[in-house]
Design a protein around this motif. Structure first.
Motif, mmCIF file in Angstrom:
data_model
loop_
_atom_site.group_PDB
_atom_site.id
_atom_site.type_symbol
_atom_site.label_atom_id
_atom_site.label_comp_id
_atom_site.label_asym_id
_atom_site.label_seq_id
_atom_site.Cartn_x
_atom_site.Cartn_y
_atom_site.Cartn_z
ATOM 1 N N VAL A 9 1.529 5.166 0.308
ATOM 2 C CA VAL A 9 0.809 6.198 1.067
ATOM 3 C C VAL A 9 1.488 7.543 0.838
ATOM 4 C CG1 VAL A 9 0.139 6.996 3.358
ATOM 5 C CG2 VAL A 9 0.126 4.542 2.840
ATOM 6 N N MET A 39 3.079 -0.950 4.222
ATOM 7 C CA MET A 39 2.667 0.415 3.898
ATOM 8 C C MET A 39 3.924 1.247 3.657
ATOM 9 S SD MET A 39 -0.637 0.992 6.329
ATOM 10 C CE MET A 39 -1.454 1.954 5.062
ATOM 11 N N CYS A 89 0.215 5.600 10.405
ATOM 12 C CA CYS A 89 0.611 4.232 10.038
ATOM 13 C C CYS A 89 1.340 3.557 11.203
ATOM 14 C CB CYS A 89 1.515 4.262 8.813
ATOM 15 S SG CYS A 89 0.682 4.639 7.255
ATOM 16 N N ILE A 127 -6.308 5.966 5.669
ATOM 17 C CA ILE A 127 -5.491 4.864 6.171
ATOM 18 C C ILE A 127 -6.298 3.910 7.047
ATOM 19 C CG2 ILE A 127 -3.539 4.288 7.669
ATOM 20 C CD1 ILE A 127 -2.193 6.858 6.627
ATOM 21 N N VAL A 152 1.282 -5.208 10.039
ATOM 22 C CA VAL A 152 1.669 -4.071 9.219
ATOM 23 C C VAL A 152 3.146 -3.754 9.404
ATOM 24 C CG1 VAL A 152 1.276 -1.635 8.712
ATOM 25 C CG2 VAL A 152 -0.651 -3.091 9.372
ATOM 26 N N VAL A 210 -4.499 3.114 -1.312
ATOM 27 C CA VAL A 210 -4.970 3.412 0.036
ATOM 28 C C VAL A 210 -6.370 4.015 0.065
ATOM 29 C CG1 VAL A 210 -3.938 5.720 0.109
ATOM 30 C CG2 VAL A 210 -4.239 4.431 2.240
ATOM 31 N N VAL A 229 0.848 -1.196 0.000
ATOM 32 C CA VAL A 229 0.000 0.000 0.000
ATOM 33 C C VAL A 229 0.885 1.248 0.000
ATOM 34 C CG1 VAL A 229 -1.868 1.250 1.142
ATOM 35 C CG2 VAL A 229 -1.728 -1.248 1.355
#
Length: 358
Positions: free
Chosen positions: A17, A45, A58, A24, A67, A98, A15
Motif C-alpha cells: 500500500v 497489508m 488500514c 483500501i 488483517v 491494492v 498487499v
C-alpha cells in the motif's frame, strides 16, 4: 478462544500500500468475497511510507478482519512485498495489488487446486480494465499478454517456461499466480528492490523452481490501468534502462547455469527473455538520450558500471543469432538432399559452440 493470529492459515495475501486510501476498502471487500472462511487466510497489508491516510485506514479496518498491518519507510513495491512474505504464515502466498480486483470466489477455486493437486504454483489469466476512456487511449495494453495459453496439466516449471516462450507468453505479473510459501523460502525467491519491473525475477524464479506447476486459463484477475502509474511514467527513461538491463544481467546468470546443466530448451527460453530485456533497455537508452536525460548520482545504476557487461551480452546475442541463422540455412539445404543426419550433427555442434562463448 483462539484468535486467527494463533492459527496457521492456508493462504497469506500480501498487499503493498502506498498512498492508496481510495482503494483500501474495495480491496478488502474483494478479498472478503473470495469464498474463503476467516480461518483460511490472512491479509498482510504493508504500508510503503504513505503520506496520505492509508496507514490510518488500514489500522481502522484491521480490527474487523484477518488483517495484519506492517509499516515500512518508502522503498517501493518490491521491498514492501518482501516484507509481507517474510511475515507470512500461510501454506501458500498470493500477492494482490491494492487497486486491482478479483472475480468473486476466485481464490477459493485456485487454492483448492493447489491443495488437491499438491502444486508448487498455479498460474491463471486476467482481464484488462481501464480507469477511464482517456487512459484506454493514452496507455492501451496488449490483452494477449494477460492470457494463459497453456493447457491445464501438471508439469515442472521449467517445462512451463519453455511452453510459454514458444508462444512468447511469459507474463511477469505476481498477481496472476499463487505459490507455495516453502518454495519461496527454500529457494530464497524475492522481489527485486530499488527498480521498476521488480516482479519479473520473482515470477521467473517461482516458475522455474516449481516441480509441480499448473495453469488455469480462466481470467480470474482484473488488472486495472490507471493514469500516472510507475510503469507508464518510467517508460523510455533511464530508470527503465536500469531495470531492464539489471534483469538481462540476472537472467544471463540463469542462462549460463542452464547451459552448464545441459538444459538446452530451458536455456533457449531464458535467452528469449534476455533478448527482449535488451531490446527494451536499448530503446529506453535511445529515448532518454534523445531527451538529453543524463544519469545522476541518485540513479540506482550508473551506466558506465555496466558498459562492458552490456557489450558482452550484446556480443553473445549477435553471435547466437548468427549461429542459429547459419545453422538453419544449412539444415534446410541439407534436408533437401536427404542429409538429415548431417544437419542434426551441425545443430549439436552449434549448441556446443554456444556453450563455450562466454
Amino acid at each position: 478462544m483462539l484468535r486467527y493470529h494463533d492459527m496457521k492459515p492456508r493462504l497469506s495475501i500480501i498487499v503493498p500500500v502506498h498512498n492508496a486510501s481510495p482503494y483500501i476498502g474495495h480491496c478488502l471487500e474483494t478479498i472478503s468475497r473470495q469464498g474463503l472462511s476467516p480461518d483460511d487466510y490472512e491479509v498482510i497489508m504493508v504500508d510503503d511510507g504513505s503520506t496520505d491516510d492509508s496507514l490510518d485506514l488500514c489500522r481502522e479496518l484491521s480490527d474487523e478482519r484477518n488483517v495484519k498491518i506492517l509499516h515500512r519507510e518508502n522503498g517501493g513495491a518490491g521491498r514492501a512485498r518482501n516484507a509481507g512474505i517474510a511475515e507470512a504464515r500461510g501454506k501458500y502466498v498470493y500477492c494482490l495489488d491494492v487497486d486491482d480486483s478479483l472475480e468473486d470466489g476466485s481464490l477459493s477455486i485456485l487454492l483448492g487446486q493447489c491443495f488437491d493437486q499438491n502444486l508448487d504454483a498455479v498460474f491463471f489469466g486476467a482481464l484488462v480494465e481501464y480507469a477511464s476512456e482517456e487512459v484506454k487511449t493514452s496507455d492501451p495494453q496488449d490483452d494477449r499478454y494477460f492470457e494463459r495459453r497453456q493447457s491445464p496439466r501438471v508439469r515442472t516449471g521449467e517445462e512451463l517456461l519453455v511452453e510459454q516462450q514458444q508462444t512468447r507468453n511469459f507474463c511477469a505479473q505476481p498477481c496472476m499466480h499463487i505459490a507455495r510459501r516453502q518454495l519461496l523460502v527454500d529457494n530464497n525467491i524475492r522481489f527485486a528492490e530499488g527498480i521498476v519491473n521488480e516482479d519479473n525475477l520473482y515470477v521467473f524464479h517461482t516458475t522455474v523452481h516449481s516441480q509441480r506447476a499448473n495453469v488455469d486459463p480462466h481470467p480470474y484477475y482484473r488488472y486495472v490501468v490507471r493514469p500516472r502509474s510507475v510503469t507508464t511514467e518510467t517508460r523510455g527513461t533511464l530508470r527503465q534502462f536500469d531495470a531492464h538491463f539489471y534483469l538481462a544481467r540476472e537472467f544471463y546468470r540463469d542462462y549460463l547455469a542452464a547451459i552448464d546443466q545441459g538444459k538446452d530448451d530451458l536455456a533457449w527460453a531464458i535467452w528469449t527473455l534476455i533478448d527482449w530485456y535488451l531490446e527494451v533497455a536499448v530503446d529506453a537508452l535511445i529515448s532518454a538520450d534523445s531527451r538529453m536525460e543524463k544519469p545522476t548520482a541518485s540513479d540506482p545504476v550508473s551506466l558506465s558500471v555496466y558498459h562492458r557487461l552490456f557489450e558482452r551480452i550484446l556480443d553473445e546475442r549477435e553471435a547466437r543469432l548468427a549461429a542459429e541463422s547459419q545453422a538453419l540455412a544449412l539444415e534446410q539445404q541439407l534436408a533437401k538432399t536427404g542429409l538429415r543426419r548431417a544437419a542434426e550433427a551441425l545443430f549439436r555442434k552449434t549448441k556446443r559452440a554456444s556453450r563455450g562463448h562466454r
